[in-house]
Design a protein around this motif. Structure first.
Motif, PDB file in Angstrom:
ATOM      1  N   PHE A  98      12.287  -5.512  15.613  1.00  0.00           N
ATOM      2  CA  PHE A  98      10.855  -4.646  14.409  1.00  0.00           C
ATOM      3  C   PHE A  98      10.541  -5.446  13.070  1.00  0.00           C
ATOM      4  O   PHE A  98       8.881  -5.326  12.564  1.00  0.00           O
ATOM      5  N   ALA A  99      11.326  -6.620  12.569  1.00  0.00           N
ATOM      6  CA  ALA A  99      10.953  -7.116  12.066  1.00  0.00           C
ATOM      7  C   ALA A  99       9.079  -7.783  12.245  1.00  0.00           C
ATOM      8  O   ALA A  99       8.854  -8.062  10.865  1.00  0.00           O
ATOM      9  N   ALA A 100       9.366  -8.795  12.955  1.00  0.00           N
ATOM     10  CA  ALA A 100       8.193 -10.021  12.869  1.00  0.00           C
ATOM     11  C   ALA A 100       7.064  -8.752  14.210  1.00  0.00           C
ATOM     12  O   ALA A 100       5.840  -9.365  13.818  1.00  0.00           O
ATOM     13  N   VAL A 101       6.716  -7.644  14.532  1.00  0.00           N
ATOM     14  CA  VAL A 101       5.679  -6.719  14.922  1.00  0.00           C
ATOM     15  C   VAL A 101       5.642  -6.199  13.639  1.00  0.00           C
ATOM     16  O   VAL A 101       4.472  -5.919  13.463  1.00  0.00           O
ATOM     17  N   ALA A 102       6.761  -5.463  12.831  1.00  0.00           N
ATOM     18  CA  ALA A 102       5.883  -4.897  11.495  1.00  0.00           C
ATOM     19  C   ALA A 102       5.371  -5.847  10.467  1.00  0.00           C
ATOM     20  O   ALA A 102       4.031  -5.841   9.882  1.00  0.00           O
ATOM     21  N   ILE A 103       5.435  -6.976  10.185  1.00  0.00           N
ATOM     22  CA  ILE A 103       4.865  -8.493   9.965  1.00  0.00           C
ATOM     23  C   ILE A 103       2.953  -8.676  10.429  1.00  0.00           C
ATOM     24  O   ILE A 103       1.991  -8.196   9.613  1.00  0.00           O
ATOM     25  N   THR A 104       3.229  -8.148  11.486  1.00  0.00           N
ATOM     26  CA  THR A 104       1.876  -8.669  12.717  1.00  0.00           C
ATOM     27  C   THR A 104       0.753  -7.737  12.025  1.00  0.00           C
ATOM     28  O   THR A 104      -0.250  -7.573  12.326  1.00  0.00           O
ATOM     29  N   GLN A 105       1.369  -6.349  11.596  1.00  0.00           N
ATOM     30  CA  GLN A 105       0.544  -5.134  11.917  1.00  0.00           C
ATOM     31  C   GLN A 105       0.541  -5.070  10.381  1.00  0.00           C
ATOM     32  O   GLN A 105      -0.521  -4.966   9.592  1.00  0.00           O
ATOM     33  N   ALA A 106       0.801  -5.478   9.175  1.00  0.00           N
ATOM     34  CA  ALA A 106       0.674  -5.475   8.502  1.00  0.00           C
ATOM     35  C   ALA A 106      -0.763  -6.579   7.717  1.00  0.00           C
ATOM     36  O   ALA A 106      -1.174  -6.286   6.688  1.00  0.00           O
ATOM     37  N   VAL A 107      -0.046  -7.547   8.597  1.00  0.00           N
ATOM     38  CA  VAL A 107      -1.397  -8.765   8.200  1.00  0.00           C
ATOM     39  C   VAL A 107      -2.376  -8.477   8.877  1.00  0.00           C
ATOM     40  O   VAL A 107      -3.936  -8.170   8.339  1.00  0.00           O
ATOM     41  N   GLY A 108      -3.272  -7.580  10.179  1.00  0.00           N
ATOM     42  CA  GLY A 108      -3.568  -6.625  10.597  1.00  0.00           C
ATOM     43  C   GLY A 108      -4.222  -6.158   9.872  1.00  0.00           C
ATOM     44  O   GLY A 108      -5.706  -5.986   9.522  1.00  0.00           O
ATOM     45  N   ALA A 109      -3.717  -5.426   8.488  1.00  0.00           N
ATOM     46  CA  ALA A 109      -3.648  -4.084   8.284  1.00  0.00           C
ATOM     47  C   ALA A 109      -4.535  -4.366   7.057  1.00  0.00           C
ATOM     48  O   ALA A 109      -5.992  -3.827   6.307  1.00  0.00           O
ATOM     49  N   LEU A 110      -3.704  -5.000   6.257  1.00  0.00           N
ATOM     50  CA  LEU A 110      -4.856  -6.112   5.469  1.00  0.00           C
ATOM     51  C   LEU A 110      -5.937  -6.782   5.582  1.00  0.00           C
ATOM     52  O   LEU A 110      -6.841  -6.303   4.684  1.00  0.00           O
ATOM     53  N   ALA A 111      -6.037  -7.342   6.583  1.00  0.00           N
ATOM     54  CA  ALA A 111      -7.555  -7.657   7.160  1.00  0.00           C
ATOM     55  C   ALA A 111      -8.573  -6.993   7.240  1.00  0.00           C
ATOM     56  O   ALA A 111      -9.492  -7.017   6.877  1.00  0.00           O
ATOM     57  N   GLY A 112      -7.777  -5.429   7.963  1.00  0.00           N
ATOM     58  CA  GLY A 112      -8.725  -4.687   8.429  1.00  0.00           C
ATOM     59  C   GLY A 112      -9.216  -3.495   7.527  1.00  0.00           C
ATOM     60  O   GLY A 112     -10.027  -2.839   7.352  1.00  0.00           O
ATOM     61  N   SER A 113      -8.982  -3.523   6.170  1.00  0.00           N
ATOM     62  CA  SER A 113      -9.252  -2.771   5.272  1.00  0.00           C
ATOM     63  C   SER A 113     -10.693  -2.979   4.452  1.00  0.00           C
ATOM     64  O   SER A 113     -11.137  -2.257   4.248  1.00  0.00           O
ATOM     65  N   VAL A 114     -11.219  -4.064   5.095  1.00  0.00           N
ATOM     66  CA  VAL A 114     -12.403  -4.835   4.108  1.00  0.00           C
ATOM     67  C   VAL A 114     -13.286  -4.847   5.341  1.00  0.00           C
ATOM     68  O   VAL A 114     -14.493  -4.394   5.578  1.00  0.00           O
ATOM     69  N   PHE A 115     -13.310  -4.050   6.105  1.00  0.00           N
ATOM     70  CA  PHE A 115     -14.441  -3.239   7.110  1.00  0.00           C
ATOM     71  C   PHE A 115     -15.491  -2.281   7.330  1.00  0.00           C
ATOM     72  O   PHE A 115     -16.448  -2.008   7.295  1.00  0.00           O
ATOM     73  N   ALA A 116     -14.357  -0.866   6.178  1.00  0.00           N
ATOM     74  CA  ALA A 116     -15.326   0.070   6.214  1.00  0.00           C
ATOM     75  C   ALA A 116     -16.355   0.139   4.862  1.00  0.00           C
ATOM     76  O   ALA A 116     -17.483   0.316   4.897  1.00  0.00           O
ATOM     77  N   PRO A 117     -15.483  -0.207   3.605  1.00  0.00           N
ATOM     78  CA  PRO A 117     -16.191  -1.055   2.495  1.00  0.00           C
ATOM     79  C   PRO A 117     -17.300  -1.964   3.220  1.00  0.00           C
ATOM     80  O   PRO A 117     -18.955  -2.369   2.570  1.00  0.00           O
ATOM     81  N   ALA A 118     -17.380  -3.072   3.235  1.00  0.00           N
ATOM     82  CA  ALA A 118     -17.473  -3.989   3.909  1.00  0.00           C
ATOM     83  C   ALA A 118     -19.707  -3.580   4.874  1.00  0.00           C
ATOM     84  O   ALA A 118     -20.369  -3.146   4.312  1.00  0.00           O
TER      85      ALA A 118
END
Length: 447
Positions: A128-148
């Motif tokens: 659970f911890a490893a999957v949660a971390i990878t998805q959090a990293v991806g979500a953090l990076a993906g936050s720039v797409f809409a405003p960019a």
């Protein structure tokens, strides 16, 4: 397996440097002119290929965790909620970053690489911890797409052509989603659900190529952040307090939050139901749900882009918000896979209209303030709260009361959102009757 925060920052800086060197992504402000056809096509293809990247695995994550790792619905909902919370915390800073940086294309490239990398690690992870971390990293990076994407579009097209440009962006975005979903469904049927990870990697490479086709000199960074251009314009953005006093913007934020609180969990719940009916067909049928909705979203986005300047924004918003409670109720009628796919067509109307109108309404309410992208990020944060909470709440309801009760709960929330749009949200089309809650356009410095 995972680096610490300092190493993450070094990786991001290195990624930006490589992107700048390899693709010539250093950007300078320029005087905005009518975009060349080559720039319009580059934006089209960027939206098409980035469609499969910007949201990560989406509903396929639920199928993968349920089918491969045999997670419980509450666990799946929790890991998706944690990723959503990470994304919403990053949205406002991401908007501020896009407002301030002139390396907008480099930011898009670095974010696409991080999102894809975080997903490609999943076949080797099970905790659970490893999957949660990878998805959090991806979500953090993906936050720039809409405003960019919104900023690049506004900086290239200018405010007068922005509505039509957004309609075109959403059209190619939905077409890209439909195409990638078709490929994911067919390939997953032949090779298993893990194939969607590698499809995303291909789309990322294509996105980077599309970004490289955008000319840095075509982006007016003053227009891209919502400042006026020309002799009467103000080079200094308005204070953030001005936006907090905009009651219309705040009402719109609440409407968006309720919409996503009701909407975000619906497709993952349908995916889980399909997995219980026929596990082998779960991924192909989920792809069919996505394709069905995306094919409807294409004409919806075109309609918004073509008619929102003439008919206004509110009629479209009312139609989009009305569809959502109806969809939640109809999911309860039958467990037949073909019925579920058919109901998902309604998502194409609601989400298609909302996705096209969201940046347009924010532009309406912030034009001239220089705070377009940070406002876009802030409102994305607000409705991201709803999207982040939605899977967790729905998963708990499913575990305690079943799928039908969960769909009914989401439909009730959607009904409340529709009523709020109907009674409290005014028309935002420039030139329409002014609302006393609207923020006045700031005067240039010295006036």
């Amino acid at each position: 397996m995972f680096t610490d925060n300092g190493e993450h920052r070094l990786c991001l800086i290195a990624g930006l440097a490589i992107a700048n060197h390899a693709f010539g992504l250093s950007e300078v402000s320029c005087l905005n002119t009518k975009p060349l056809p080559s720039q319009r096509r580059a934006l089209d293809w960027l939206n098409f290929f980035l469609a499969d990247v910007r949201d990560g695995l989406g509903p396929y994550l639920a199928i993968y965790l349920l089918a491969v790792h045999h997670w419980q619905p509450a666990e799946i909902g929790l890991v998706m909620s944690l990723a959503g919370i990470t994304a919403l915390l990053a949205q406002t800073p991401a908007g501020a970053l896009i407002d301030s940086t002139k390396a907008k294309r480099a930011v898009v490239v670095a974010a696409a690489l991080l999102v894809t990398g975080s997903c490609l690690l999943l076949p080797w992870l099970s905790s659970f911890a490893a999957v949660a971390i990878t998805q959090a990293v991806g979500a953090l990076a993906g936050s720039v797409f809409a405003p960019a994407i919104a900023a690049i579009s506004l900086g290239i097209s200018g405010p007068k052509a922005f509505t039509r440009r957004v309609g075109r962006n959403e059209t190619f975005n939905h077409a890209g989603n439909a195409c990638s979903a078709l490929l994911a469904g067919g390939l997953a049927y032949l090779f298993g659900p893990v194939v969607v990870f590698y499809l995303m990697a291909f789309m990322t490479v294509a996105s980077i190529v599309a970004v490289a086709q955008l000319d840095a000199a075509a982006i007016d960074h003053q227009l891209a952040r919502g400042l006026d251009h020309g002799p009467g314009g103000d080079d200094h953005p308005a204070g953030l307090k001005l936006l907090l006093h905009n009651r219309t913007l705040l009402v719109f934020a609440v409407c968006c939050a309720l919409f996503h609180l009701a909407n975000a969990a619906m497709l993952p719940l349908v995916s889980q139901k399909l997995s219980q009916i026929d596990l082998r067909l779960a991924t192909p049928l989920t792809s069919a749900c996505i394709v069905a909705a995306q094919l409807v979203m294409v004409p919806m986005a075109l309609l918004v882009g073509a008619k929102a300047e003439h008919w206004g924004r509110k009629p479209f918003l009312l139609a989009g918000f009305l569809i959502l409670p109806l969809r939640g109720v109809l999911y309860m009628v039958s467990d037949n896979p073909f019925w579920l796919v058919g109901v998902q067509l309604l998502d194409g109307i609601g989400a298609g209209i909302f996705g096209a109108l969201f940046p347009i309404v924010v532009k309406d309410l912030t034009e001239g303030t220089g705070r377009f992208n940070v406002s876009l990020g802030a409102l994305t944060t607000v409705f991201g709260v709803g999207a982040a909470l939605s899977p967790g709440i729905a998963g708990l309801v499913v575990q305690n009361a079943g799928y039908d009760t969960a769909f009914l709960t989401l439909a009730a929330i959607a009904g409340a959102a529709f009523i709020l749009v109907l009674v409290a949200l005014p028309e935002t089309l420039p030139g329409a009757s002014p609302s006393p809650s609207s923020t006045p356009k700031p005067k240039p410095a010295g006036h």
